[in-house]
Design an enzyme around this catalytic site. Structure first.
Site, PDB file in Angstrom:
ATOM      1  N   LYS A 109       5.360   9.534 105.687  1.00  0.00           N
ATOM      2  CA  LYS A 109       5.404  10.149 107.017  1.00  0.00           C
ATOM      3  C   LYS A 109       6.734   9.745 107.640  1.00  0.00           C
ATOM      4  O   LYS A 109       6.802   9.151 108.733  1.00  0.00           O
ATOM      5  CB  LYS A 109       4.180   9.681 107.836  1.00  0.00           C
ATOM      6  CG  LYS A 109       4.040  10.303 109.218  1.00  0.00           C
ATOM      7  CD  LYS A 109       3.332  11.631 109.275  1.00  0.00           C
ATOM      8  CE  LYS A 109       3.374  12.217 110.675  1.00  0.00           C
ATOM      9  NZ  LYS A 109       2.816  13.576 110.764  1.00  0.00           N
ATOM     10  N   ASP A 139       0.149  14.086 106.084  1.00  0.00           N
ATOM     11  CA  ASP A 139      -0.820  14.927 106.790  1.00  0.00           C
ATOM     12  C   ASP A 139      -0.942  16.281 106.088  1.00  0.00           C
ATOM     13  O   ASP A 139      -2.057  16.725 105.767  1.00  0.00           O
ATOM     14  CB  ASP A 139      -0.479  15.069 108.285  1.00  0.00           C
ATOM     15  CG  ASP A 139       0.980  15.429 108.559  1.00  0.00           C
ATOM     16  OD1 ASP A 139       1.851  15.120 107.717  1.00  0.00           O
ATOM     17  OD2 ASP A 139       1.258  16.017 109.616  1.00  0.00           O
ATOM     18  N   ASP A 163      -9.826   8.010  99.427  1.00  0.00           N
ATOM     19  CA  ASP A 163     -11.189   8.280  99.881  1.00  0.00           C
ATOM     20  C   ASP A 163     -11.408   9.785 100.062  1.00  0.00           C
ATOM     21  O   ASP A 163     -12.478  10.317  99.762  1.00  0.00           O
ATOM     22  CB  ASP A 163     -11.493   7.541 101.192  1.00  0.00           C
ATOM     23  CG  ASP A 163     -12.109   6.165 100.945  1.00  0.00           C
ATOM     24  OD1 ASP A 163     -11.715   5.517  99.962  1.00  0.00           O
ATOM     25  OD2 ASP A 163     -12.988   5.742 101.717  1.00  0.00           O
ATOM     26  N   TYR A 172      -0.986  -3.402 106.445  1.00  0.00           N
ATOM     27  CA  TYR A 172      -1.797  -4.514 105.931  1.00  0.00           C
ATOM     28  C   TYR A 172      -1.064  -5.853 106.025  1.00  0.00           C
ATOM     29  O   TYR A 172      -1.505  -6.843 105.440  1.00  0.00           O
ATOM     30  CB  TYR A 172      -2.212  -4.236 104.472  1.00  0.00           C
ATOM     31  CG  TYR A 172      -3.271  -3.169 104.337  1.00  0.00           C
ATOM     32  CD1 TYR A 172      -2.960  -1.831 104.549  1.00  0.00           C
ATOM     33  CD2 TYR A 172      -4.591  -3.492 104.021  1.00  0.00           C
ATOM     34  CE1 TYR A 172      -3.926  -0.846 104.441  1.00  0.00           C
ATOM     35  CE2 TYR A 172      -5.568  -2.510 103.910  1.00  0.00           C
ATOM     36  CZ  TYR A 172      -5.229  -1.191 104.119  1.00  0.00           C
ATOM     37  OH  TYR A 172      -6.189  -0.226 104.007  1.00  0.00           O
ATOM     38  N   ASP A 231      -5.038   4.445 101.010  1.00  0.00           N
ATOM     39  CA  ASP A 231      -6.423   4.135 101.363  1.00  0.00           C
ATOM     40  C   ASP A 231      -7.159   5.412 101.778  1.00  0.00           C
ATOM     41  O   ASP A 231      -8.235   5.733 101.264  1.00  0.00           O
ATOM     42  CB  ASP A 231      -6.413   3.123 102.510  1.00  0.00           C
ATOM     43  CG  ASP A 231      -7.798   2.704 102.960  1.00  0.00           C
ATOM     44  OD1 ASP A 231      -8.609   2.324 102.095  1.00  0.00           O
ATOM     45  OD2 ASP A 231      -8.070   2.747 104.172  1.00  0.00           O
TER      46      ASP A 231
HETATM   47  C1  LIG Z   1       5.793  17.159 113.294  1.00  0.00           C
HETATM   48  C2  LIG Z   1       5.056  15.869 113.495  1.00  0.00           C
HETATM   49  C3  LIG Z   1       5.866  14.906 114.316  1.00  0.00           C
HETATM   50  C4  LIG Z   1       3.662  16.102 114.115  1.00  0.00           C
HETATM   51  C5  LIG Z   1       2.880  14.809 114.289  1.00  0.00           C
HETATM   52  O1  LIG Z   1       2.913  13.931 113.411  1.00  0.00           O
HETATM   53  O2  LIG Z   1       2.221  14.674 115.333  1.00  0.00           O
HETATM   54  C6  LIG Z   1       2.769  17.082 113.338  1.00  0.00           C
HETATM   55  O3  LIG Z   1       2.407  16.578 112.094  1.00  0.00           O
HETATM   56  C7  LIG Z   1       1.549  17.391 114.154  1.00  0.00           C
HETATM   57  O4  LIG Z   1       0.454  16.999 113.754  1.00  0.00           O
HETATM   58  O5  LIG Z   1       1.674  17.989 115.230  1.00  0.00           O
HETATM   59  C1  LIG Z   2     -12.300  -3.025 102.818  1.00  0.00           C
HETATM   60  C2  LIG Z   2     -10.893  -2.610 103.104  1.00  0.00           C
HETATM   61  C3  LIG Z   2     -10.064  -3.784 103.551  1.00  0.00           C
HETATM   62  C4  LIG Z   2     -10.257  -1.884 101.924  1.00  0.00           C
HETATM   63  C5  LIG Z   2      -8.858  -1.407 102.245  1.00  0.00           C
HETATM   64  O1  LIG Z   2      -8.574  -0.920 103.347  1.00  0.00           O
HETATM   65  O2  LIG Z   2      -8.000  -1.513 101.352  1.00  0.00           O
HETATM   66  C6  LIG Z   2     -11.048  -0.687 101.392  1.00  0.00           C
HETATM   67  O3  LIG Z   2     -11.108   0.353 102.312  1.00  0.00           O
HETATM   68  C7  LIG Z   2     -10.436  -0.205 100.122  1.00  0.00           C
HETATM   69  O4  LIG Z   2      -9.894   0.918 100.102  1.00  0.00           O
HETATM   70  O5  LIG Z   2     -10.470  -0.926  99.130  1.00  0.00           O
END
Ligand SMILES: CC(C)[C@H](C(=O)O)[C@@H](O)C(=O)O
Ligand SMILES: CC(C)[C@H](C(=O)O)[C@@H](O)C(=O)O
Lengths: 326, 326
Positions: free
Chosen positions: B167, B199, B227, B120, B223
């Site tokens: 990450k 992830d 959600d 951001y 963010d």
């Molecule tokens: C281990 C890591 C670097 C990898 C990635 O972030 O791509 C894993 O999370 C995946 O999704 O294969």
């Molecule tokens: C609208 C957008 C800029 C905002 C963000 O990414 O922070 C929204 O998704 C939130 O989570 O409040």
């Protein structure tokens, strides 16, 4: 014609599920020449390198590579391996199977994840004391390649819904370029599509996965969204993936090395075996790929199942059951 | 003492849910001086600016701000507003309420999202034809502030589990600094915590939300993950948030302007009313905040409910029912 397959089991349950996939491939009427390579934590402890040069060469020279998992060194293994095989597209299907306890039983998604750039550029520095930066790179070329691949994939595999995921409201130039390029590709192909902010998409995928099909994503969004989808369908033990390049490809389960259960013989081989099925498709053996998928699905449905799916089957028992049904 | 509250309804359902929250606040025995400001798509169409200078001044000078939602211009309104109030912490609780059709009924999470940096930063450029970059910034200061806030929040609000999301396996310098700083804060406070790759966390939050409590996250991870949590508890219509600064704060629902249902009088006011409850806490009226939350929960449980929750109640009916129970 014999296909040369580099096999890199890696660490933890990679050592268990990779042989399982090889066993399944061996049971088919196709000539493979499997050549094994080392990588991962144990390899680093021994040789000082998580991904030794000869393993890179092995993957580069093979017709395709099967990779299991790596532990702490995962990023040092998988990111360079994806580069070695020149893969630009990471294909991650997430499907709910009947009879399994999925959070959302109506999930049939495929994430087409850009595999070369975004925050994975590796360009970071500490520009002042306590101030670090990372350069997130998005190019038109890579965005075009992944969008073309994604729309082509949707067409070939019968998916009507294509969604382009992005966060262009915040990352205006970079995801703006990603979005604009993907939309241009859609227009050239006269293809229908939706776009979705990746945060809102995370929510909608959970409440209404049935509304989505193929999701084309920037690199990190694809990383998160595909793991999210793993949560929907019942865990990482089920999700295969393909890292596809112009001339080479690498197949790996989405899961990691799972040190907590490694060595116990109970790792779920499904993700790895389904990765091998994706390899079969890639090498032109779509029919054999289907056979492997059908056998795997039948065993998921009727058992035996490994403990992560509530069963008490071993990796070997599940693998044997799949081989038997081929 | 009268509290001066800036009220910025914005676009779409912001125009419906913001008055609902004001109605609830008005029903309490607290002196508020509500001053309304304009922002959003309609304001931009009229004045050329999504967030006019006098609305900024209003928010800056108020004791707290209530913001509804904005449409296409959301980022142009909310990001500068967060800056105007000097907010460094975005607090996003996600709780499943009894009787609602949640994907995961055992969810009780609070995301503590870093609110000033990460992707951001706004530093983007097209460095060559078809090549764009964004500079992701992570500082020790901001990481320390959010971690301290997060651990303090967990302690004050009785959460045992604190998870630091990151990450750092890929974003080694930047998320490395975030993680290291947050771990140092935990050590100084002698606080327990876990760390999670964002992830893998996305997956685990879906399958086992009950294992988590407070989640401290970098900006974009927060963010997406918040959600995602909205998906678990039954939708964005329920999630409030607080943007907390050292001297000022801004309260807003996590949802957007929902143009599809705007003007129909059926928008769910829950997220906005719960945001007002967070404002009450912030201003030192924790008891009044609890009264609002209890009344809201009772109405969620017994109805009336708006259509997004399967009911046929209107915004006004739901609001009146909440006011009646105060
Ligand atoms: C281990 C890591 C670097 C990898 C990635 O972030 O791509 C894993 O999370 C995946 O999704 O294969
Ligand atoms: C609208 C957008 C800029 C905002 C963000 O990414 O922070 C929204 O998704 C939130 O989570 O409040």
């Amino acid at each position: 014609m014999t296909h040369r397959i580099a096999v890199i089991p890696g660490d933890g349950i990679g050592q268990e599920v990779t042989p399982a996939a090889v066993e399944v491939l061996d049971a088919l009427d196709i000539e493979f020449d499997f050549v094994e390579g080392d990588a991962g934590d144990a390899t680093k402890a021994e040789t000082g390198e998580a991904l030794p040069q000869d393993t890179r060469e092995l993957a580069r020279g093979a017709d395709a590579t099967l990779f299991g998992a790596a532990g702490e060194t995962a990023a040092d293994v998988i990111l360079p391996l994806r580069e070695v095989v020149g893969s630009f597209a990471n294909v991650r299907p997430a499907v709910s199977y009947p009879g399994l306890d999925a959070v959302q039983p109506d999930t049939d998604l495929v994430f087409i994840r850009e595999n070369t750039e975004g925050v994975y550029s590796g360009i970071e520095s500490e520009i002042a004391d306590g101030v670090t930066t990372l350069t997130r790179v998005i190019t038109e070329d890579a965005s075009r390649d992944i969008a073309e691949f994604g729309f082509e994939y949707a067409e070939t595999n019968g998916y009507d819904d294509v969604t382009i995921a992005h966060k262009a409201n915040v990352m205006r130039e970079t995801d703006g370029l990603f979005l604009e390029t993907a939309e241009a590709v859609a227009a050239e192909r006269d293809a229908e599509y939706n776009t979705a902010l990746m945060d809102a998409l995370a929510m909608h995928l959970i409440t209404h996965p049935e509304d989505y099909g193929v999701v084309i994503c920037p690199n990190l969004a694809g990383d998160m969204l595909s793991d999210l989808a793993a949560g929907l369908v019942g865990g990482l033990g089920l999700l295969p993936s393909a890292n596809v390049g112009a001339e080479n490809a690498l197949f790996e389960p989405v899961h990691g090395s799972a040190p907590d259960i490694a060595g116990e013989g109970v790792a779920n081989p499904t993700a790895m075996i389904l990765s091998a099925a994706m390899m079969l498709d890639h090498l032109g053996y779509g029919e054999a790929g289907d056979r492997v998928r059908e056998a795997t699905e039948a065993v998921l449905d009727e058992g035996p199942r490994t403990p992560d799916l509530g069963g008490d089957g071993s990796t070997e028992e599940v693998t044997a059951a799949i081989v038997e049904r081929l």
